[in-house]
Write a protein that holds these residues in place. Structure first.
Motif, PDB file in Angstrom:
ATOM      1  N   LYS B 115       5.355  -1.608 -25.391  1.00 28.98           N
ATOM      2  CA  LYS B 115       4.454  -0.527 -25.763  1.00 28.98           C
ATOM      3  C   LYS B 115       4.959   0.759 -25.121  1.00 28.98           C
ATOM      4  O   LYS B 115       5.623   0.733 -24.073  1.00 28.98           O
ATOM      5  CB  LYS B 115       3.033  -0.829 -25.286  1.00 28.98           C
ATOM      6  CG  LYS B 115       2.410  -2.045 -25.962  1.00 28.98           C
ATOM      7  CD  LYS B 115       1.026  -2.323 -25.392  1.00 28.98           C
ATOM      8  CE  LYS B 115       0.423  -3.554 -26.051  1.00 28.98           C
ATOM      9  NZ  LYS B 115      -0.873  -3.939 -25.437  1.00 28.98           N
ATOM     10  N   GLU B 116       4.600   1.870 -25.718  1.00 30.20           N
ATOM     11  CA  GLU B 116       5.088   3.163 -25.241  1.00 30.20           C
ATOM     12  C   GLU B 116       4.800   3.354 -23.748  1.00 30.20           C
ATOM     13  O   GLU B 116       5.661   3.811 -22.992  1.00 30.20           O
ATOM     14  CB  GLU B 116       4.430   4.283 -26.057  1.00 30.20           C
ATOM     15  CG  GLU B 116       4.915   5.670 -25.725  1.00 30.20           C
ATOM     16  CD  GLU B 116       6.373   5.915 -26.091  1.00 30.20           C
ATOM     17  OE1 GLU B 116       6.918   5.170 -26.907  1.00 30.20           O
ATOM     18  OE2 GLU B 116       6.958   6.848 -25.520  1.00 30.20           O
ATOM     19  N   GLU B 117       3.602   2.965 -23.331  1.00 30.04           N
ATOM     20  CA  GLU B 117       3.222   3.183 -21.932  1.00 30.04           C
ATOM     21  C   GLU B 117       3.914   2.205 -20.969  1.00 30.04           C
ATOM     22  O   GLU B 117       3.875   2.396 -19.751  1.00 30.04           O
ATOM     23  CB  GLU B 117       1.698   3.084 -21.767  1.00 30.04           C
ATOM     24  CG  GLU B 117       1.099   1.741 -22.136  1.00 30.04           C
ATOM     25  CD  GLU B 117       0.710   1.637 -23.606  1.00 30.04           C
ATOM     26  OE1 GLU B 117       1.237   2.422 -24.420  1.00 30.04           O
ATOM     27  OE2 GLU B 117      -0.108   0.765 -23.934  1.00 30.04           O
ATOM     28  N   GLU B 118       4.559   1.170 -21.531  1.00 28.59           N
ATOM     29  CA  GLU B 118       5.240   0.193 -20.686  1.00 28.59           C
ATOM     30  C   GLU B 118       6.713   0.544 -20.468  1.00 28.59           C
ATOM     31  O   GLU B 118       7.398  -0.084 -19.672  1.00 28.59           O
ATOM     32  CB  GLU B 118       5.171  -1.199 -21.329  1.00 28.59           C
ATOM     33  CG  GLU B 118       3.767  -1.748 -21.446  1.00 28.59           C
ATOM     34  CD  GLU B 118       3.716  -3.051 -22.229  1.00 28.59           C
ATOM     35  OE1 GLU B 118       2.737  -3.796 -22.051  1.00 28.59           O
ATOM     36  OE2 GLU B 118       4.646  -3.322 -23.021  1.00 28.59           O
TER      37      GLU B 118
END
Lengths: 82, 174
Positions: B115-118
């Motif tokens: 995911k983008e935030e990961e």
């Protein structure tokens, strides 16, 4: 293509495109590379009409263009893969 | 390989991919066209991609740090094939041959979807160098995206460059 030989060039490319994807060249061994476009688990084969340059660099030599290499005559195995 | 290259080994393969213009309509749906042909578009960009694969023969003579002259390019600052998991791998990001400061560099294994935030991003310093951490052996895909002002403002709101650098860190790395 002065270095032509009996090696396989796979260019079975699919015309799909997504603007935010990455172009990734994955070395498979000492003599082959897989072309991917997209993101992990969502890779697509690249659109051949958009791959405007593909070069191989050998030690002691200038870059060799692979985009126009004929099947069976490429100096490397090139395989677009999903 | 030798019989196709007169005994020479492959060091790099590089590619350039022109993904063209994309513009979104008022509903946010993107089309493969410029904003010139989509009046009232919400967003539009021109997308150009670069990729480079490094092979183990590039270890010899320090070829791994060679700048191939791509418009956006990631250049190793140490031998990728002598980097161990857990170690720092410095890379320089060049935009038209000049160091690009303050931009995020990411690394993945080419298989795991994050995911983008990961996604961890390593910011380049004033010399354009980011210190990326190698997590494991196997395929390494290092990537960077760079958005600029549009070269042709009548066609897009922004130009977007993307570059990747890939190599396989084998079990014989030392």
């Amino acid at each position: 293509m002065k270095k032509a030989g009996g090696i396989i060039l796979f260019m079975i490319l699919i015309a799909t495109s997504t603007f935010a994807h990455d172009l990734v060249l994955i070395p498979e061994d000492q003599k082959s590379v897989t072309i991917k476009f997209g993101h992990p688990q969502e890779f697509e084969a690249p659109d051949p009409d958009k791959l405007i340059r593909l070069n191989a660099y050998f030690d002691g030599e200038d870059a060799m263009g692979l985009c126009n290499a004929e099947p069976q005559k490429a100096p490397m195995i090139i395989s677009p893969s999903i | 390989m030798s019989r196709y290259s007169h005994g020479h080994q492959v060091l790099f393969v590089s590619g350039e991919y022109d993904n063209g213009y994309f513009a979104s309509d008022s509903a946010g749906k993107y089309f493969n066209t410029s904003k010139l042909h989509l009046p009232g578009s919400k967003d539009s960009g021109y997308f150009f991609k670069f990729a480079k694969a490094i092979f183990p023969a590039a270890t010899s003579g320090g070829s791994f740090s060679r700048n191939l002259g791509e418009q956006l390019e990631i250049v190793p600052q140490s031998d990728p094939f002598k980097t161990l998991p857990g170690q720092i791998f410095p890379v320089k990001v060049l935009y038209f041959g000049k160091p690009l400061a303050g931009i995020g560099v990411e690394i993945g294994d080419g298989q795991t979807k994050l995911k983008e935030e990961e996604i961890a991003r390593y910011k380049t310093n004033t010399a354009g160098v980011a210190l990326v951490r190698i997590a494991r052996r196997g395929l390494q895909v290092i990537g960077v995206d760079y958005r600029t002002q549009p070269r042709f403002p009548q066609l897009s709101d922004h130009d977007d460059y993307g570059a990747t650098l890939s190599f396989v860190l084998g079990h014989d790395a030392r």
